[in-house]
Structure formats: C-alpha cells, structure tokens
Design an enzyme around this catalytic site. Sequence first.
Site, mmCIF file in Angstrom:
data_model
loop_
_atom_site.group_PDB
_atom_site.id
_atom_site.type_symbol
_atom_site.label_atom_id
_atom_site.label_comp_id
_atom_site.label_asym_id
_atom_site.label_seq_id
_atom_site.Cartn_x
_atom_site.Cartn_y
_atom_site.Cartn_z
ATOM 1 N N ASP A 169 0.570 -1.443 0.179
ATOM 2 C CA ASP A 169 -0.218 0.119 -0.083
ATOM 3 C C ASP A 169 0.292 1.621 0.311
ATOM 4 O O ASP A 169 0.355 2.334 0.418
ATOM 5 C CB ASP A 169 -1.030 -0.227 0.871
ATOM 6 C CG ASP A 169 -1.741 -1.110 1.083
ATOM 7 O OD1 ASP A 169 -2.216 -1.588 0.294
ATOM 8 O OD2 ASP A 169 -1.983 -1.621 2.486
ATOM 9 N N LYS A 197 1.609 1.858 -5.474
ATOM 10 C CA LYS A 197 2.730 1.368 -6.170
ATOM 11 C C LYS A 197 1.660 1.282 -7.655
ATOM 12 O O LYS A 197 2.149 1.805 -8.573
ATOM 13 C CB LYS A 197 3.248 -0.051 -5.933
ATOM 14 C CG LYS A 197 3.920 -0.262 -5.244
ATOM 15 C CD LYS A 197 3.916 -1.722 -4.741
ATOM 16 C CE LYS A 197 3.074 -2.668 -4.302
ATOM 17 N NZ LYS A 197 2.547 -1.743 -2.915
ATOM 18 N N GLY A 220 -4.393 -4.509 -3.900
ATOM 19 C CA GLY A 220 -5.405 -3.870 -4.163
ATOM 20 C C GLY A 220 -4.327 -2.656 -4.720
ATOM 21 O O GLY A 220 -3.703 -1.630 -3.809
ATOM 22 N N HIS A 221 -4.350 -2.230 -6.064
ATOM 23 C CA HIS A 221 -3.583 -0.877 -7.297
ATOM 24 C C HIS A 221 -4.787 0.112 -7.024
ATOM 25 O O HIS A 221 -5.975 -0.182 -8.373
ATOM 26 C CB HIS A 221 -2.710 -1.397 -7.695
ATOM 27 C CG HIS A 221 -1.513 -2.191 -7.655
ATOM 28 N ND1 HIS A 221 -0.700 -3.050 -8.051
ATOM 29 C CD2 HIS A 221 -1.481 -2.932 -6.051
ATOM 30 C CE1 HIS A 221 -0.087 -3.721 -7.488
ATOM 31 N NE2 HIS A 221 0.325 -3.279 -6.538
ATOM 32 N N GLN A 275 2.646 -6.219 -3.436
ATOM 33 C CA GLN A 275 1.857 -6.449 -1.473
ATOM 34 C C GLN A 275 3.370 -5.179 -1.079
ATOM 35 O O GLN A 275 3.673 -4.259 -1.330
ATOM 36 C CB GLN A 275 2.593 -7.763 -0.696
ATOM 37 C CG GLN A 275 1.312 -8.482 -1.101
ATOM 38 C CD GLN A 275 0.775 -8.725 -2.241
ATOM 39 O OE1 GLN A 275 1.681 -9.518 -3.443
ATOM 40 N NE2 GLN A 275 -0.045 -8.586 -2.853
HETATM 41 P P1 IMP Z 1 -2.250 -13.036 2.111
HETATM 42 O O1 IMP Z 1 -1.244 -11.831 1.095
HETATM 43 O O2 IMP Z 1 -3.994 -13.068 1.539
HETATM 44 O O3 IMP Z 1 -2.198 -14.855 2.272
HETATM 45 O O4 IMP Z 1 -2.236 -11.678 3.750
HETATM 46 C C1 IMP Z 1 -1.069 -11.804 4.451
HETATM 47 C C2 IMP Z 1 -0.412 -10.645 5.026
HETATM 48 O O5 IMP Z 1 -0.227 -9.642 3.823
HETATM 49 C C3 IMP Z 1 -2.098 -9.921 5.150
HETATM 50 O O6 IMP Z 1 -1.132 -9.541 6.681
HETATM 51 C C4 IMP Z 1 -2.389 -9.350 4.216
HETATM 52 O O7 IMP Z 1 -2.916 -7.824 4.753
HETATM 53 C C5 IMP Z 1 -1.552 -8.153 3.468
HETATM 54 N N1 IMP Z 1 -2.107 -7.979 2.327
HETATM 55 C C6 IMP Z 1 -1.702 -8.930 1.628
HETATM 56 N N2 IMP Z 1 -1.641 -8.117 -0.091
HETATM 57 C C7 IMP Z 1 -1.629 -7.454 0.689
HETATM 58 C C8 IMP Z 1 -1.884 -5.808 -0.496
HETATM 59 O O8 IMP Z 1 -1.773 -5.793 -1.400
HETATM 60 N N3 IMP Z 1 -1.070 -4.655 0.427
HETATM 61 C C9 IMP Z 1 -0.510 -4.700 1.885
HETATM 62 N N4 IMP Z 1 -0.985 -5.442 2.804
HETATM 63 C C10 IMP Z 1 -1.012 -6.969 1.891
HETATM 64 MG MG MG Z 2 -2.583 -1.763 -1.871
#
Ligand code: IMP
Ligand code: MG
Length: 428
Positions: free
Chosen positions: A13, A16, A40-41, A224
């Site tokens: 977040d 990007k 989530g971009h 991420q």
């Molecule tokens: P997962 O990727 O859904 O398995 O989540 C694992 C961890 O990564 C959790 O803490 C999510 O909140 C975090 N996470 C996954 N994708 C994102 C992202 O795009 N932005 C921020 N945090 C993320």
């Molecule tokens: Mg995001």
Amino acid sequence: MSSVVVVGTQWGDEGKGKITNALSSDADLVVRFQGGANAGHTVSVDGTPIVFHLLPSGISVPGVRNIIGPGVVIDPIALDVEIAEVIDRGIEIGENLMIDVGAHMVLPYHKALEAAEEKARGNAAIGTTHRGIGPAYADRCARDGIPIGTLAAFDVFRSRFEEIVDRKNEYLVRLYGEEPLDAGEILEQLHPVAERLARHLSDTPETLRAAIRAGRNVLFEGAQGTLLDVAFGTYPYVTSSCTTAAGVAAGTGVPPSLIGEVIGITKAYTTRVGAGPFPTELTDDTAKTIQERGSERGATTGRARRCGWLDIVALKYSIALNGIRRIIVTKLDILDSFETIKVCVAYDIDGSRTDRFPRTVDELRRIRPVYEEIPGWMSDTGEARRESELPAPALAYLKRICELADVDICSVSVGAKGDALVEFTSVF
Ligand code: IMP
Ligand code: MG
C-alpha cells in the site's frame, strides 16, 4: 537498461498502482510477477479511482501491453469479474492483456481452506486477505496446483480438478468440520470463464525477453511490499510470494541479467494491514489523523490500516534486499498538517541500540523505536508539481530521508490524481 522494477519498501500500500500507472505512459509492457488478487492497486482513471487486483496497472493506458506472469496466482473467477468491470469503465481489454499459461490458479477450495485455517489459528491468525493466496502457492510447491494454461483444454482441466477437489473436501470436512464444496457447481461456473480467458492465454517469457533485448521499456509491477516477502519479511506475518526484486526473474522467466533498475516506492509514513510486528505503529490521535487524511483503508478488504511514522531501519533493509538506488516517496501531502514529524532512525532492543532489522518475530516484537523529530511544514503540498513549489521544511524532510537511508529520490507523489507528482529525475 530499459527494464525497471517497482517494489514497495514497506508492508504494501505504498502507492505502487498510482506510480506504475503514471510510469506506464512511457512503458511498452507492464508486468505483474507475483501475488494475486490480494493486491489492491488504486489508480485514478479520468479522475475516478479504480482498483486493480490482478490486472497490471498499465491496463488503462492505450498502447501498453500487460502481462500477468507465471509467478502470479490467478483466481480465474475474480479475474473474469475484474475484466468485466474494467471494460464497463470504458477500458478496452483485448490483445493488450496476456496471461502466462504457467501462472497457477487460485480455486474455490483454496479460499475455503484459507478461511478455515485462519479461523483455526485463533489469536495467531495472520489477518490474510482471504483471497486464497497462501493455499494456492502451497499447492504449487506441493505439486497439487493447476496452471491456468490447463483451462485451454477444459476436459484436461476437469479431470485434474476432480482428482484434487476430493482431497481438498476431505480436509475441509474431516479436519475443519466445514461443508464440502460442490465440484460440479464449480466446474459449471468455470467453464464460461475459461472460454473468455482463453484468448488471453500466452507463453510470455520469450515475448518479454525479446522486448527487453530490443530496448523496449518494460515495467515490472511489484505487489504487496518487501516486508511481506515470504523469506525476508516479518514471517509468519507475511504473504506467500517473493515480493522483492528477486521475484522478477522467478516470476517472469526473465534472467536477472536482463533486469535493470529497481525503484522503491516508499510512503512518507508507514501503514500495515493485518497482524504482525510494526515497530513505529501509533495508536494515538496522530494515527487517527494519518488514517483519515490518507484514507488508509485496505483497497481489497476495506480494513482500516494501522498507521505509524516512517521507519528508516526498515527502509534501509528493503533498499539492501532489493538493490534500490532511487525511491519514489508517496503521500507526502498526508503529512501537511503536522507541526512535527518523527522518523525512526534506530531500534532499541532490550536496551541496546541497533540499526539492524531483526529476522525473528520475537525480536521484532521487542523493538522500541528511536525517533528523530523533524519540523513539519503546515501547508498544502497537493498542488506542487516542481521541486521549487514544495515548502522548505518538506524538502528538508525528503533530504533527511535520503541522508539517513543513503538513497536518492526520483519523484514525490502529493495526491491521488495521476498528475500529482513532483518529478526530480526521470525513471526511464
Ligand atoms: P495474504 O497475502 O492474503 O495471504 O495476506 C498475508 C498478509 O499480507 C496479511 O497481513 C495481508 O493484510 C497482507 N497483504 C496481502 N496483500 C496485501 C496488499 O496488497 N497490501 C497490503 N497488505 C497486503
Ligand atoms: Mg494496496
């Protein structure tokens, strides 16, 4: 070198999507190399925000080709919905989207299993996005995954799926006491999706390598952030992919020797969604102000993001891991209202000061940040488009970040709109 990697230096977040979208006008190809619909971009298209989860952020830019690489895990149903929504917004999706045949699929049992696992973890839950990411990558490693290219021959997919789904149902029912999934229903739902996605399926690595060799501008869009990397992040509070620049080669088939500069995207403060250590986290009114001013809410899950000051120790760790020489600082305008701004310059762990980012969760939890205070600027930066239009204390803040982290800044984002950028040096 014509290939550039954009990675988040924090816990995701960092903005990007906006930056990739802005850089896309100079790119020929935009490539996602890891993660999935957990991303989530948020990108502003014609002044209205749109959130991409699986589609590369170059998809709304005419003339740019977009690749979802083999390192991504794709939920075909989610991608189909996303494509339909984006087309609804007037964006064309045709030959500008290539989906690599080797990317593995996230299937309904991955999501069901993740929900059951998170529930079973109780207080130790990771706080995942429930997009099935972890179980899909686990299946790929365990040789129980299904590459999306399989959808091109639906009968082949069907028999592979039927072979696996029974075992997954055993886990769901016998281990977690959940309802079994209806395989027939899933197949019925997937059949038309497979037909729609088939036209985008492609063998992409050679296309990419050839583009780089021909001097085209290729942008690798990380999802991420570095601190969520499965190997180097705050494990086990991480995502399941390689989020660093090292993930580009493994996730696209482009050799490391063809990968050019790595640009870090760094938010002017820090946020994190989900559970896990966060040394500079704030829980006071400052956090509330940042949360509100920065609309810090998960773009995928809608959860409120935890907020805190910029952490230079973590930034230096990310810079070292990714080989970053230049960063783009985002959301500087969110700090416009503060009289003083703090920056974490070192950690205190059990009374000793260190600038090493700990590798164990136990140590990470014992960190007490050591702060340096920097005067705020208390004025609007949102309209600035040139360095000279930024207030002196804001420039001093940026300069201090560069000194502390030993990095250069190539631009600064001061708002959600695509043009809200102050460019210092150009990326390509
Ligand atoms: P997962 O990727 O859904 O398995 O989540 C694992 C961890 O990564 C959790 O803490 C999510 O909140 C975090 N996470 C996954 N994708 C994102 C992202 O795009 N932005 C921020 N945090 C993320
Ligand atoms: Mg995001």
